[in-house]
Design an enzyme around this catalytic site. Structure first.
Site, PDB file in Angstrom:
ATOM      1  N   MET A 117       0.853  -1.209   0.000  1.00 34.01           N
ATOM      2  CA  MET A 117       0.000   0.000   0.000  1.00 34.01           C
ATOM      3  C   MET A 117       0.886   1.254   0.000  1.00 34.01           C
ATOM      4  SD  MET A 117      -3.070  -1.148   0.206  1.00 34.01           S
ATOM      5  CE  MET A 117      -4.149  -0.168   1.198  1.00 34.01           C
ATOM      6  N   HIS A 118       1.670   1.384  -1.084  1.00 33.01           N
ATOM      7  CA  HIS A 118       2.639   2.477  -1.149  1.00 33.01           C
ATOM      8  C   HIS A 118       1.962   3.850  -0.931  1.00 33.01           C
ATOM      9  CE1 HIS A 118       5.642  -0.306  -2.677  1.00 33.01           C
ATOM     10  NE2 HIS A 118       4.894  -0.623  -3.703  1.00 33.01           N
ATOM     11  N   ASP A 119       1.092   4.228  -1.845  1.00 35.46           N
ATOM     12  CA  ASP A 119       0.508   5.577  -1.824  1.00 35.46           C
ATOM     13  C   ASP A 119      -0.417   5.831  -0.635  1.00 35.46           C
ATOM     14  OD1 ASP A 119       0.238   5.671  -5.461  1.00 35.46           O
ATOM     15  OD2 ASP A 119       1.895   6.169  -4.126  1.00 35.46           O
TER      16      ASP A 119
END
Ligand code: RIB
Ligand code: CA
Length: 325
Positions: free
Chosen positions: A241-243
């Site tokens: 869940m980078h962003d």
């Protein structure tokens, strides 16, 4: 407490789309606008996807503004299709958006909004930093008027995800990153060191889809391609869940381990181009320019994400009894 007012600069992108939904599900945040940039997909696709995800969430009142189509110097990345699917938002199948982007260019929009309300607006770049760099260069007063930047990008102690050393957003436009990192704007950086600890699993998706809702179905369908990629290359049953993690800097900063460091980016054009590095030993004797998230309680963040998606899904869901189960 007044919500933090943010503009998200974005290249949607599956995890970008989840970030929009998380912002809408977070009372601590007021989402003011989406500005789009070439990155995971072309800026045309990014703009369409931004419009269609806001429509899905009944949030078309939030403006979408189209930005730059190419990095400052490099050629655009071939395509993020293997990670984000041909549409850019996985296997979701959202209808063509009815709403349109504003007629301005995103760079002019960012300058106009930030100068109209100095120190009031935070910008969350979760794609390449091209728009931000152009705003800094075009308007000398822009950097002083931005409240802060919270950037998804970089790999400090972590390896890269687009080269062995560099993270995608920074590598896609390293010259833009160099301008931004040295702009003097207060910056919080959320690098792969933290984001890879925030893994959404197929069990999380199954839990969310106990709610019969178009939002829950979108999260399932949008992440399907992303999860296939992670299974194939990382051997993991889930996706990073980078962003979305950037938003936790607003509503759950206690989850992070931050350190103020001097950070720079390699633009020398060689094998390590786009590599972000921190001067931990202070050998350069330069003042810290970035607050870096070196660690995070990743599972706690994912739990918060799912809880907020459940709440948003329930708002737009159809009670099972009415829907015939
Ligand atoms: O490296 C991760 C970043 O690259 C995320 O912003 C993802 O959307 C891609 O743009
Ligand atoms: Ca992105």
């Amino acid at each position: 407490m007044n919500p933090t007012r943010i503009i998200i600069d974005t290249d949607p992108g599956v995890d970008d789309a989840l970030t929009f939904l998380l912002a809408l599900a977070s009372p601590e945040i007021q989402l003011e606008a989406l500005t789009t940039v070439q990155g995971n997909v072309t800026v045309e696709k990014a703009t369409r996807n931004a419009l269609s995800v806001l429509e899905l969430a009944h949030a078309s009142h939030i403006p979408v503004v189209r930005g730059t189509s190419h990095p400052l110097v490099k050629s655009p990345h071939a395509s993020g299709e293997e990670v984000h699917g041909a549409s850019g938002i996985g296997k979701s199948n959202l209808p063509e958006p009815k709403s349109k982007p504003l007629p301005q260019h995103a760079v002019d929009y960012l300058i106009e909004r930030v100068l109209a309300e100095p120190n009031a607006l935070s910008i969350f770049p979760i794609g390449p930093l091209t728009n931000i760099a152009l705003a800094i260069r075009k308007e000398p007063n822009f950097a002083k008027a931005v409240r802060e930047l919270v950037i998804m990008g970089g790999a400090i102690r972590s390896g890269g995800n687009i080269t062995p050393l560099a993270e995608f957003n920074i590598h896609e436009d390293p010259h833009a990153a160099h301008i931004v990192f040295h702009s003097g704007i207060p910056i919080t950086l959320i690098p792969l060191d933290a984001t890879y600890k925030c893994l959404l699993t197929s069990d999380d998706i199954e839990r969310l889809n106990k709610i019969n809702s178009p939002i829950a179905r979108f999260v399932r369908d949008a992440t399907a391609t992303y999860m296939d990629f992670y299974k194939k290359y990382e051997g993991f049953n889930g996706c990073a869940m980078h962003d979305p993690l950037t938003l936790a800097a607003v509503f759950a900063p206690e989850l992070f381990t931050f350190e103020n460091l001097y950070v720079d980016v390699d633009i020398s054009g060689g094998i390590s181009t786009g590599k972000t590095f921190a001067d931990f030993m202070k050998v350069l004797k330069k003042p810290a320019n970035i607050k870096v998230a070196l660690d995070v309680r990743g599972r706690d963040f994912v739990e918060m994400f799912i809880e907020r998606m459940e709440a948003l899904s329930a708002l737009s869901g159809v009670p099972a009894a009415e829907d015939g189960g």
